[in-house]
Scaffold this active site. Structure first.
Site, mmCIF file in Angstrom:
data_model
loop_
_atom_site.group_PDB
_atom_site.id
_atom_site.type_symbol
_atom_site.label_atom_id
_atom_site.label_comp_id
_atom_site.label_asym_id
_atom_site.label_seq_id
_atom_site.Cartn_x
_atom_site.Cartn_y
_atom_site.Cartn_z
ATOM 1 N N MET A 253 0.831 -1.201 0.000
ATOM 2 C CA MET A 253 0.000 0.000 0.000
ATOM 3 C C MET A 253 0.870 1.257 0.000
ATOM 4 O O MET A 253 1.965 1.265 0.561
ATOM 5 C CB MET A 253 -0.904 0.004 1.239
ATOM 6 C CG MET A 253 -1.852 1.195 1.334
ATOM 7 S SD MET A 253 -2.822 1.199 2.867
ATOM 8 C CE MET A 253 -1.534 1.621 4.069
ATOM 9 N N CYS A 254 0.347 2.315 -0.633
ATOM 10 C CA CYS A 254 0.971 3.635 -0.549
ATOM 11 C C CYS A 254 -0.151 4.665 -0.449
ATOM 12 O O CYS A 254 -1.231 4.362 0.053
ATOM 13 C CB CYS A 254 1.902 3.888 -1.731
ATOM 14 S SG CYS A 254 1.058 4.029 -3.322
ATOM 15 N N HIS A 255 0.066 5.883 -0.944
ATOM 16 C CA HIS A 255 -0.953 6.926 -0.848
ATOM 17 C C HIS A 255 -2.063 6.729 -1.872
ATOM 18 O O HIS A 255 -3.247 6.716 -1.523
ATOM 19 C CB HIS A 255 -0.297 8.304 -1.032
ATOM 20 C CG HIS A 255 -1.210 9.446 -0.687
ATOM 21 N ND1 HIS A 255 -0.935 10.743 -1.067
ATOM 22 C CD2 HIS A 255 -2.379 9.487 -0.006
ATOM 23 C CE1 HIS A 255 -1.905 11.540 -0.614
ATOM 24 N NE2 HIS A 255 -2.788 10.803 0.022
#
Length: 296
Positions: A253-255
């Protein structure tokens, strides 16, 4: 010769332009640039320590597609598994490359291979491909990642047998050292991921990776995630298989889902079997699945 440095799970080949798309170009120059790409496919190859293609054989098309930088502040990366679907065959390939008009050298090298000399040693001495620095090792590849002529020869070559083929780059002697079943890489929607997060067993059975920077994680985070900041890749990248289990389901996951997709594709090259990119990242998760998570 299959050398210890060529074996998975950490593969660090000197990549050349034969490979159309494999390792994502992890662009680390500034945090703002990490949010700007509107599309991440197809990725072009890069040398791990610099993330920038260095081969003189890269085509102009390849160079244009390495770092697509179209503004997309609220965009989300998404893709279809396609050729990355589970069960696809991957092969470990090494080769050497000589100029098209260097027929005498080509025949001499073929004779030396037939006489028992090692292809990787000959690559170091004679190949004009940048992969010569790694004994001609191109790493693990699957169909759709090599130029057509090379791909056809490689995927039809008997294991360990040195075969010859010609591409626009010149003449190649190539050898398939090993093969394995391919891995799975696909998007997971935030609503589905949220449902999984409600199961206590999920956090024990899966491994969760957040590749955002520490200041971003301080603004918004989800429980159970290990933080591997993308800008610190040089620190944790070489040790990834000592920190994580390639056999376990891995969620990244990231932004907005773009940096995480870069890392997810790289994890494929390190032998991780089942990788899921959280589509839209923590922003989409906060908007669609759990409004208690702050947005930024």
């Amino acid at each position: 010769m299959l050398r210890a440095c060529h074996l998975p799970p950490i593969a660090t080949p000197a990549l050349c332009a034969l490979r159309l798309s494999l390792i994502p170009s992890l662009h680390l120059s500034s945090p703002s640039n990490l949010h700007k790409a509107s599309t991440l496919a197809p990725f072009q190859t890069s040398v791990i320590q610099t993330f920038i293609p260095t081969s003189p054989y890269l085509s102009p098309w390849s160079l244009k597609r390495v770092f697509p930088m179209h503004p997309c502040p609220k965009g989300a990366a998404s893709f279809s598994a396609g050729s990355n679907s589970e069960g696809s065959r991957e092969i470990l390939v090494q080769h050497l490359l000589v100029k098209e008009d260097d027929q005498k050298l080509l025949l001499d090298l073929q004779q030396r291979v037939s006489g028992g000399e090692d292809l990787s040693d000959l690559a170091v001495e004679h190949s004009i491909c940048p992969s010569k620095e790694e004994g001609g090792m191109l790493g693990w590849v699957r169909k759709g990642q090599m130029v057509p002529e090379f791909e056809e020869a490689a995927f039809n070559a008997p294991l360990n047998k040195v075969v010859r083929c010609k591409t626009k780059f010149g003449w190649h002697l190539l050898q398939v050292l090993s093969e394995r079943e391919g891995s799975l890489l696909q998007d997971i929607q935030t609503e589905e991921f949220h449902a999984k997060m409600q199961d206590p067993n999920f956090l024990e059975e899966a491994q969760l990776i957040d590749v955002r920077e520490p200041d971003e994680v301080a603004r918004a985070s989800l429980p159970g995630f290990q933080v591997f900041p993308l800008q610190q890749f040089g620190i944790w990248g070489p040790e990834i298989t000592t920190k994580l289990d390639p056999q376990k389901d891995t969620y990244v996951m990231c932004h907005h889902g773009m940096r995480s997709l870069q890392v997810a594709k790289w994890l494929q090259t390190q032998g991780f079997k089942r990788i899921f990119n959280v589509s839209g990242g923590i922003h989409a998760y906060a908007v669609k699945a759990d409004q208690s998570i702050p947005t930024y």
